[in-house]
Motif scaffolding. Structure first.
Motif, PDB file in Angstrom:
ATOM      1  N   LEU A 192       0.884  -1.121  -0.097  1.00  0.00           N
ATOM      2  CA  LEU A 192       0.123  -0.058   0.174  1.00  0.00           C
ATOM      3  C   LEU A 192       0.738   1.033   0.081  1.00  0.00           C
ATOM      4  O   LEU A 192       0.677   2.198  -0.656  1.00  0.00           O
ATOM      5  CB  LEU A 192      -0.674  -0.210   1.212  1.00  0.00           C
ATOM      6  CG  LEU A 192      -2.025   1.072   1.190  1.00  0.00           C
ATOM      7  CD1 LEU A 192      -3.083   0.684   0.162  1.00  0.00           C
ATOM      8  CD2 LEU A 192      -2.733   0.960   2.494  1.00  0.00           C
ATOM      9  N   SER A 196      -7.191  -1.546  -4.263  1.00  0.00           N
ATOM     10  CA  SER A 196      -7.041  -1.702  -2.499  1.00  0.00           C
ATOM     11  C   SER A 196      -6.243  -0.187  -2.079  1.00  0.00           C
ATOM     12  O   SER A 196      -6.593  -0.021  -1.015  1.00  0.00           O
ATOM     13  CB  SER A 196      -6.611  -2.869  -2.375  1.00  0.00           C
ATOM     14  OG  SER A 196      -5.083  -2.997  -2.695  1.00  0.00           O
ATOM     15  N   TYR A 230      -9.646   1.763  -1.348  1.00  0.00           N
ATOM     16  CA  TYR A 230     -10.643   1.212  -0.650  1.00  0.00           C
ATOM     17  C   TYR A 230      -9.934   1.074   0.828  1.00  0.00           C
ATOM     18  O   TYR A 230     -10.530   1.119   1.921  1.00  0.00           O
ATOM     19  CB  TYR A 230     -11.425   0.445  -1.003  1.00  0.00           C
ATOM     20  CG  TYR A 230     -10.878  -0.907  -1.260  1.00  0.00           C
ATOM     21  CD1 TYR A 230     -10.622  -1.910  -0.321  1.00  0.00           C
ATOM     22  CD2 TYR A 230     -10.677  -1.210  -2.601  1.00  0.00           C
ATOM     23  CE1 TYR A 230     -10.293  -3.182  -0.634  1.00  0.00           C
ATOM     24  CE2 TYR A 230     -10.199  -2.713  -3.016  1.00  0.00           C
ATOM     25  CZ  TYR A 230     -10.060  -3.359  -2.001  1.00  0.00           C
ATOM     26  OH  TYR A 230      -9.498  -4.969  -2.300  1.00  0.00           O
ATOM     27  N   LYS A 231      -8.722   0.436   0.713  1.00  0.00           N
ATOM     28  CA  LYS A 231      -8.094  -0.012   2.139  1.00  0.00           C
ATOM     29  C   LYS A 231      -7.468   1.313   2.826  1.00  0.00           C
ATOM     30  O   LYS A 231      -7.698   1.434   4.314  1.00  0.00           O
ATOM     31  CB  LYS A 231      -6.789  -0.922   2.002  1.00  0.00           C
ATOM     32  CG  LYS A 231      -7.218  -2.336   1.572  1.00  0.00           C
ATOM     33  CD  LYS A 231      -5.990  -3.197   1.553  1.00  0.00           C
ATOM     34  CE  LYS A 231      -6.442  -4.622   1.274  1.00  0.00           C
ATOM     35  NZ  LYS A 231      -5.159  -5.728   1.245  1.00  0.00           N
ATOM     36  N   THR A 232      -7.103   2.398   2.023  1.00  0.00           N
ATOM     37  CA  THR A 232      -6.685   3.350   2.944  1.00  0.00           C
ATOM     38  C   THR A 232      -8.102   4.383   3.126  1.00  0.00           C
ATOM     39  O   THR A 232      -8.157   5.049   4.366  1.00  0.00           O
ATOM     40  CB  THR A 232      -6.038   4.677   1.669  1.00  0.00           C
ATOM     41  OG1 THR A 232      -5.062   3.962   1.304  1.00  0.00           O
ATOM     42  CG2 THR A 232      -5.917   5.827   2.442  1.00  0.00           C
ATOM     43  N   GLU A 275     -10.650   2.677   4.022  1.00  0.00           N
ATOM     44  CA  GLU A 275     -11.415   1.951   5.039  1.00  0.00           C
ATOM     45  C   GLU A 275     -13.020   1.649   4.548  1.00  0.00           C
ATOM     46  O   GLU A 275     -13.812   1.657   5.512  1.00  0.00           O
ATOM     47  CB  GLU A 275     -11.450   2.251   6.505  1.00  0.00           C
ATOM     48  CG  GLU A 275     -10.137   2.188   6.992  1.00  0.00           C
ATOM     49  CD  GLU A 275      -9.863   2.707   8.453  1.00  0.00           C
ATOM     50  OE1 GLU A 275     -10.782   3.047   9.169  1.00  0.00           O
ATOM     51  OE2 GLU A 275      -8.785   2.735   9.048  1.00  0.00           O
ATOM     52  N   SER A 331     -14.773  -0.189   0.949  1.00  0.00           N
ATOM     53  CA  SER A 331     -14.747  -1.234  -0.221  1.00  0.00           C
ATOM     54  C   SER A 331     -14.922  -0.940  -1.623  1.00  0.00           C
ATOM     55  O   SER A 331     -14.772   0.308  -1.820  1.00  0.00           O
ATOM     56  CB  SER A 331     -16.182  -2.114  -0.039  1.00  0.00           C
ATOM     57  OG  SER A 331     -17.018  -1.407  -0.684  1.00  0.00           O
TER      58      SER A 331
END
Length: 274
Positions: free
Chosen positions: A194, A222, A225-227, A229, A231
């Motif tokens: 990331l 990702s 959406y991971k940063t 939080e 989807s």
């Protein structure tokens, strides 16, 4: 920066949008969405109406740890779709997302105009020869390993420097084979953590030293959406932000799931530049 796509000269000095058509059952965002001809044609028509210059068709999911698909299965998936799209939209500029020379060859013979190779020829020694013979543009992405192993290969001393050296070597090899039109793709999410993805986008303008068009493929990945939080389904706004930053750092093509929003981003960016 002009590329020749089946006789159409496309000027990439003005950024363009490439719409994604995944016909895999297991893509990270839209796998299995297009189950019949009507769904496929409806999606293609919408992307073209929304302003896509290119449509990128993929039949092998390249998400991390993606399941293996045989060459014949990939051909069986992609060939009918290429034929269908070319029949209904004969002027479309189709890009084929594959790292296999046989899939590339058959798709080009059916009307495809660009090959988009996640491995830059490293997973099939005949790929560059095939592309050169067909005289089509070639998108070369940065990746280490393959979709099954890439996320274990994220060790770099200086990621951007190593990527530029990688592209220099792959460009040399492509030129040696006689490929004229080249586009580079940093490969966000491929053999990168990331933080490394954000390091690459921070220094994206460094890739301009290669003097080649640059494709940014960030859509709903990702790193978004991971940063945030959330989807992939909730990652459109974040995608638009990073697409805007990519344009500011020299991106010539935005590869996206959401064409309308990306085209609007490009229009606003062009207005700002003027």
């Amino acid at each position: 920066m002009t590329i020749n796509c089946n006789g159409q000269l496309i000027d990439l000095k003005a950024p363009k949008v490439m719409g994604i058509l995944n016909i895999t059952p297991n893509s990270f965002f839209d796998g299995g969405t297009y189950k019949n001809e009507a769904d496929i044609l409806s999606k293609v028509e919408k992307m073209l109406v929304d302003g896509a210059t290119f449509i990128d068709v993929g039949a092998y999911s390249s998400k991390p740890n993606a399941e293996f698909v045989s060459v014949q299965e990939e051909i069986n998936r992609i060939l009918p779709v290429v034929a269908l799209i070319m029949k209904l939209f004969p002027e479309v500029i189709l890009s084929i997302d594959t790292f296999r020379s046989e899939v590339a060859r058959i798709s080009i013979e059916s009307g495809a105009a660009i090959i988009n190779d996640i491995s830059a020829g490293k997973l099939d020694e005949k790929m560059m020869e095939t592309v050169a013979k067909a005289r089509v543009p070639y998108i070369m992405m940065h990746m280490k390993g393959n979709p099954q192993t890439m996320q274990t290969l994220t060790d770099y001393d200086n990621i951007v420097k190593e990527m530029i050296l990688y592209f220099s070597e792959r460009v040399f090899e492509a030129r040696r084979h006689g490929i004229s039109d080249l586009i580079i793709d940093p490969g966000f999410g491929f053999a990168k953590t990331l933080d490394q993805n954000f390091e690459v986008i921070r220094k994206l303008e460094d890739f301009q030293m290669l003097d080649l068009p640059l494709l940014a493929g960030i859509s709903r990945k990702s790193m978004v959406y991971k940063t945030l939080e959330n989807s992939p389904e909730e990652a459109l706004n974040g995608t638009t932000v990073l697409n805007t930053i990519s344009l500011s750092k020299g991106a010539n093509i935005l590869r996206v799931h959401d064409v309308k929003e990306a085209v609007e981003t490009v229009k606003l960016w062009n207005k700002l530049k003027k």
